[in-house]
Design a protein around this motif. Structure first.
Motif, short mmCIF file in Angstrom:
data_model
loop_
_atom_site.label_atom_id
_atom_site.label_comp_id
_atom_site.label_asym_id
_atom_site.label_seq_id
_atom_site.Cartn_x
_atom_site.Cartn_y
_atom_site.Cartn_z
N SER A 172 -51.18 -30.86 53.77
CA SER A 172 -49.92 -30.10 54.47
C SER A 172 -50.54 -29.50 55.45
O SER A 172 -51.43 -28.48 54.83
N ARG A 173 -49.24 -29.65 55.83
CA ARG A 173 -49.21 -28.01 57.23
C ARG A 173 -49.55 -27.03 56.95
O ARG A 173 -50.67 -25.93 56.92
N GLY A 174 -48.41 -26.51 56.11
CA GLY A 174 -48.36 -25.54 55.05
C GLY A 174 -49.95 -25.81 54.26
O GLY A 174 -50.14 -24.37 54.20
N ALA A 175 -50.51 -26.25 53.76
CA ALA A 175 -51.36 -26.00 53.05
C ALA A 175 -52.56 -25.39 54.01
O ALA A 175 -52.97 -24.74 53.56
N ARG A 176 -52.72 -26.51 55.21
CA ARG A 176 -54.08 -26.02 55.83
C ARG A 176 -53.75 -24.37 56.27
O ARG A 176 -54.28 -23.25 56.53
N VAL A 225 -52.12 -22.06 55.23
CA VAL A 225 -52.68 -21.31 54.00
C VAL A 225 -54.53 -20.94 53.93
O VAL A 225 -54.81 -19.84 53.82
N GLU A 226 -54.81 -22.04 53.64
CA GLU A 226 -55.97 -22.46 53.77
C GLU A 226 -56.50 -21.63 55.32
O GLU A 226 -57.56 -20.45 55.00
N ALA A 227 -56.27 -21.67 56.46
CA ALA A 227 -56.79 -20.61 57.43
C ALA A 227 -56.17 -18.90 56.88
O ALA A 227 -57.26 -18.08 57.51
N MET A 228 -55.10 -18.84 56.94
CA MET A 228 -55.00 -17.80 56.41
C MET A 228 -56.35 -16.63 55.62
O MET A 228 -57.19 -15.79 55.49
N GLN A 229 -57.06 -17.87 54.69
CA GLN A 229 -57.92 -16.96 53.51
C GLN A 229 -58.74 -17.17 54.50
O GLN A 229 -59.69 -16.06 53.89
N LEU A 230 -59.50 -17.95 54.97
CA LEU A 230 -60.63 -18.14 55.62
C LEU A 230 -60.53 -17.10 56.80
O LEU A 230 -61.82 -16.06 56.74
N ARG A 231 -59.24 -15.94 57.46
CA ARG A 231 -59.64 -15.69 58.20
C ARG A 231 -59.19 -13.85 57.56
O ARG A 231 -59.36 -12.93 58.11
N GLY A 232 -58.82 -14.05 56.07
CA GLY A 232 -59.30 -13.30 55.45
C GLY A 232 -57.87 -11.79 55.40
O GLY A 232 -57.41 -10.99 54.84
N THR A 276 -42.54 -18.19 55.45
CA THR A 276 -42.80 -18.67 54.31
C THR A 276 -41.94 -19.85 54.48
O THR A 276 -42.35 -21.22 53.64
N ARG A 277 -41.05 -20.42 55.09
CA ARG A 277 -40.64 -21.77 55.37
C ARG A 277 -41.86 -23.02 56.33
O ARG A 277 -41.79 -23.77 55.53
N TRP A 278 -42.44 -21.64 57.17
CA TRP A 278 -43.42 -23.07 57.37
C TRP A 278 -44.42 -22.95 56.49
O TRP A 278 -45.27 -24.72 56.23
N LYS A 279 -44.98 -22.36 55.24
CA LYS A 279 -45.68 -22.21 54.12
C LYS A 279 -45.12 -23.19 54.02
O LYS A 279 -46.04 -24.42 52.63
N LEU A 338 -49.26 -19.09 66.23
CA LEU A 338 -49.77 -18.60 64.94
C LEU A 338 -51.70 -19.44 64.90
O LEU A 338 -52.25 -18.17 64.35
N CYS A 339 -51.68 -19.89 65.68
CA CYS A 339 -53.20 -20.84 66.12
C CYS A 339 -53.98 -19.89 66.55
O CYS A 339 -54.99 -19.09 66.50
N GLY A 340 -53.09 -19.10 67.45
CA GLY A 340 -54.46 -17.72 68.02
C GLY A 340 -53.98 -16.61 67.43
O GLY A 340 -55.18 -16.34 67.42
N VAL A 341 -53.26 -16.30 66.87
CA VAL A 341 -53.95 -15.28 65.49
C VAL A 341 -54.38 -15.28 64.73
O VAL A 341 -55.74 -14.68 63.76
N LEU A 342 -54.70 -17.04 64.08
CA LEU A 342 -55.72 -17.45 62.68
C LEU A 342 -57.04 -17.43 63.37
O LEU A 342 -57.49 -17.65 62.80
N ASP A 343 -56.82 -18.13 65.30
CA ASP A 343 -57.90 -18.48 65.55
C ASP A 343 -58.27 -20.30 65.07
O ASP A 343 -59.36 -19.35 64.12
#
Length: 118
Positions: free
Chosen positions: A3-7, A9-16, A35-38, A51-56
């Motif tokens: 899901s978009r929320g899972a992606r 979270v995955e991106a957040m983890q990948l970016r530390g 939280t709502r987006w998650k 969000l995509c810019g912040v998480l690259d």
């Protein structure tokens, strides 16, 4: 397919970025919004792009799950992938005031005079 929320979270983890309040702060939104987006709640186009810019990460990957997380960096003519430090500084720059940017540049120039002409 995740899901978009899972992606997100995955991106957040990948970016530390392990805490969602850190993402909320970097984007200038409330933690409840993250939280709502998650939880796959609605997200505006402007916030998705930010969000995509912040998480690259790739906007297409984030919204649809198609392609690669770093697909935006693989486009013809795209710059080579930045180092982790450069990515972090770019994210910080988006949140900094002009005064803070000037002070940071002055500090870096005082530590590394050879880069003061940049």
């Amino acid at each position: 397919m995740s899901s978009r929320g899972a992606r997100m979270v995955e991106a957040m983890q990948l970016r530390g970025m392990t805490k969602q309040h850190a993402l909320a702060f970097a984007m200038g939104v409330n933690e409840s919004t993250v939280t709502r987006w998650k939880n796959n709640g609605p997200i505006s186009v402007d916030h998705a792009v930010l969000l995509c810019g912040v998480l690259d990460i790739s906007l297409d990957w984030f919204l649809t799950g198609r392609g690669r997380i770093d697909g935006h960096a693989l486009l013809p003519g795209a710059e080579p992938a930045d180092s982790r430090l450069v990515s972090c500084v770019r994210r910080a720059e988006m949140r900094m005031s002009e005064r803070s940017k000037t002070l940071l540049i002055a500090f870096i120039a005082s530590v590394f005079p050879e880069v003061s002409d940049l």
